[in-house]
Design an enzyme around this catalytic site. Structure first.
Site, short mmCIF file in Angstrom:
data_model
loop_
_atom_site.label_atom_id
_atom_site.label_comp_id
_atom_site.label_asym_id
_atom_site.label_seq_id
_atom_site.Cartn_x
_atom_site.Cartn_y
_atom_site.Cartn_z
CD GLU A 110 -2.95 -1.17 2.28
OE1 GLU A 110 -4.07 -1.64 2.07
OE2 GLU A 110 -2.60 -0.75 3.41
CG ASP A 213 -20.50 8.73 20.25
OD1 ASP A 213 -20.53 9.66 19.42
OD2 ASP A 213 -21.39 7.86 20.33
CG HIS A 234 -8.77 5.86 1.42
ND1 HIS A 234 -8.66 5.60 0.08
CD2 HIS A 234 -8.21 4.79 2.06
CE1 HIS A 234 -8.07 4.42 -0.08
NE2 HIS A 234 -7.78 3.92 1.10
NE ARG A 285 -4.56 5.48 3.16
CZ ARG A 285 -5.01 4.65 4.05
NH1 ARG A 285 -5.52 5.11 5.17
NH2 ARG A 285 -4.98 3.37 3.84
CG HIS A 346 -9.94 6.11 5.35
ND1 HIS A 346 -10.85 5.12 5.05
CD2 HIS A 346 -8.79 5.47 5.68
CE1 HIS A 346 -10.29 3.93 5.20
NE2 HIS A 346 -9.04 4.12 5.61
NE ARG A 381 -5.05 4.97 9.72
CZ ARG A 381 -5.41 4.05 8.82
NH1 ARG A 381 -4.62 3.01 8.57
NH2 ARG A 381 -6.56 4.16 8.19
#
Ligand code: FAD
Ligand code: SIN
Length: 528
Positions: A110, A213, A234, A285, A346, A381
């Protein structure tokens, strides 16, 4: 009801923690909606771990820090990555059927990874992981699973019948979604594993319940949150007017997929990523999403194309059976046609600030998984590092709770939930209206490319809505929709405040007013 440990969330982070505690302590796991309603079940690409003889921890650490634009905390990155192979072994032990190639695990690739290092179960890794964890948790006599519980707020010192003045957390108030009654679940230790806040945005790959939350509950109770401006987009979410949140895994690019300009526009059919970054489609990304956004705006496109049709049809079907089937049902044959894609929110890189043991600022409160800021992801990330973080921190938090168990007092008697707000709202439309409004202005003003003016506009709207939502919350019986709306607004506020504080562009935070990166990377820490 009193328990040893209460865990809020039944995704990878919550169930890993529960399984690591079971056998020693009695654990209650609460989840709103179903037990499989979090992002974990939707994960596609896989889990990153150094498993190939030619790969090294140093390379995985470097790739993580490069993607994270230097905002990562080195000790966290090392801690997680060195534990990744063990986490994969444990999942295999639980029966996760990772794809193999001969005697070894099959490793896919990836963006941002310098090696093939992603273990996966076809293109539906999350479902396999969620199912295996849930099966083990259901079978364990020390674990009680309670779905249909929407947690409202943490129980803290101020809810004690005889207020001791401590900042201690004693559990949660949770709405039983079936009966409408609010229960107090007290415990010696409480763990938030509530996932991200992606639903703040109009377009998001995350499930409906990703409303921040846990982040909002921890903030209201007095815990610091960090780097909330680092919202990950993403690059390749399916563009379809009916299906708005279907992800097309990064592994499609890892296995040769190319991003091109669609027909009918200047440069139709050409690849544009090589003009933005030497790693082309396999750049991290933030870079790929920003490049797509740029091309969409430059050419007035609705979408760009992701094309893997040059690979043999059997190869494509073999690697991506779930995506092939889904696209086929929508009239797209990805073995022969390009897929229309757009970037979508994402992943929430920021969150509740934790240490290496998953401890928050508040005594008795731990947090694990996507709701946290552990230092692993920094400003962006790296693909497939998220599930990994859930497994490593789930185990770390459990180990710390067990180590300190003798020092954890039993919870004191606490006040029951105030049931005086018995009126059902006669204007549910307000909730829907506010949800949509928040998601729309966050998308337009706090998205991939930001400016101070856009952020201030968003902040102004948040301030106007806050009074309205708090007034509504204060007068009517709570419902899951209302709980989520309140948290969504709180999360949006934290994102915008953090974005306004960062006076540079770094990783996922890109602002036209401060386009350069400052020489020193600093976390954006908000203090309640
Ligand atoms: P979740 O799995 O989101 O679980 C949250 C839990 O908290 C749920 O049980 C939910 O019901 C519960 N909850 C939330 N609020 C409340 C409340 N108020 N009361 C009670 N319960 C509550 N990462 C990778 O590493 N690899 C991938 O291939 C990958 N693919 C992805 C694909 C998609 C489409 C998406 C959306 C994400 C993907 N990610 C991937 C990211 C990864 O899936 C998530 O970061 C990870 O699963 C988060 O796990 P979690 O346990 O922290 O939270
Ligand atoms: C994907 O499969 O592209 C998602 C992987 C991730 O979010 O890490």
């Amino acid at each position: 009801m009193m328990h040893d440990v209460v865990i809020v969330g039944s995704g990878a982070a919550g169930l890993t923690t529960a399984l690591a505690l079971a056998g020693k302590l009695r654990v209650l796991v609460l989840a709103k909606g179903s037990l499989t309603g979090g992002s974990t079940a939707w994960a596609q690409g896989g889990i990153a771990a150094v498993l190939d003889a030619g790969d090294t921890f140093e390379d995985h650490i470097r790739d993580t820090m490069v993607a994270g634009a230097g905002l990562n905390r080195t000790e966290t990155v090392e801690y997680v990555i060195e534990r990744a192979p063990h986490a994969i072994d444990r999942l295999i032990g639980l029966g996760v059927p990772f794809n193999t190639e001969g005697p070894s695990l099959h490793l896919t690739r990836e963006g941002g990874h310098s090696h093939r290092r992603i273990v996966h179960v076809d293109d539906a890794t999350g479902w396999a992981v969620q199912s295996a964890l849930l099966k083990a948790a259901e079978a364990h006599p020390d674990i009680t699973l309670l779905p249909g519980r929407a947690c409202i707020d943490l129980i803290t010192g101020r809810h004690e019948l005889r207020y001791s003045g401590s900042g201690r957390v004693w559990g949660v108030y949770a709405l039983d979604e079936a009966t409408g009654r609010v229960e107090a679940h007290t415990a010696r230790a409480t763990v938030l594993a509530t996932g991200g806040a992606g639903r703040c945005y109009l377009f998001s790959t995350a499930p409906r319940g990703a409303t921040g939350d846990g982040i909002a509950m921890a903030w209201r109770a007095g815990a610091r949150v960090s780097n909330m401006e680092m919202m990950q987009f993403h690059p390749t979410c399916l563009y379809n007017l009916d299906v708005k949140n279907f992800l097309v895994t990064e592994a499609v690019r890892g296995e040769g997929g190319r991003l091109t300009i669609p027909p009918g526009h200047p440069g139709a059919g050409t690849r544009f990523m090589p003009g933005f970054d030497e790693r082309a489609e396999l750049a991290p990304r933030d870079i790929v999403a920003r490049a797509i956004d740029h091309e969409i705006k430059r050419l007035g496109l609705d979408y760009v194309h992701l094309d893997i049709s040059h690979q043999p049809a059997d190869f494509v079907k073999g690697h991506f059976p779930t995506i092939c089937d889904k696209l086929k049902s929508l009239g797209i044959d990805m073995t022969r046609q390009a897929i229309p894609v757009v970037p979508a929110q994402h992943y929430t890189c920021g969150g509740i600030l934790i240490d290496l043991a998953g401890r928050t600022d508040l005594p008795g409160l731990y947090a694990v998984g996507e709701c946290t800021e552990s230092g692993l992801h920094g400003a962006n990330r790296l693909a497939s590092n998220s599930l990994l973080e859930c497994f490593v921190f789930g185990e770390a938090a459990a180990a710390d709770i067990l180590d300190r168990w003798d020092a954890f007092d039993a919870p004191p008697p606490v006040r029951p939930w105030d049931e005086s707000r018995v009126t059902n709202s006669d204007e549910e439309v307000i909730i829907k209206q506010n949800w949509t409004e928040i998601r729309r202005f966050m998308w337009n003003y706090v998205g991939i490319v930001r400016t101070t003016k856009r952020l201030e506009r968003a902040q102004h709207r948040i301030q106007m809505l806050t009074g309205e939502v708090e007034d509504y919350y204060g007068h009517f019986r709570v419902s899951t929709d209302l709980i989520e709306l309140r948290n969504l607004l709180q999360s949006a506020d934290l994102i915008v405040r953090s974005a306004l504080k960062r006076r540079e562009s770094r990783g996922l935070h890109y602002t036209l007013d401060f386009p350069h990166m400052l020489p020193v990377a600093r976390d954006t820490v908000l203090v309640p």
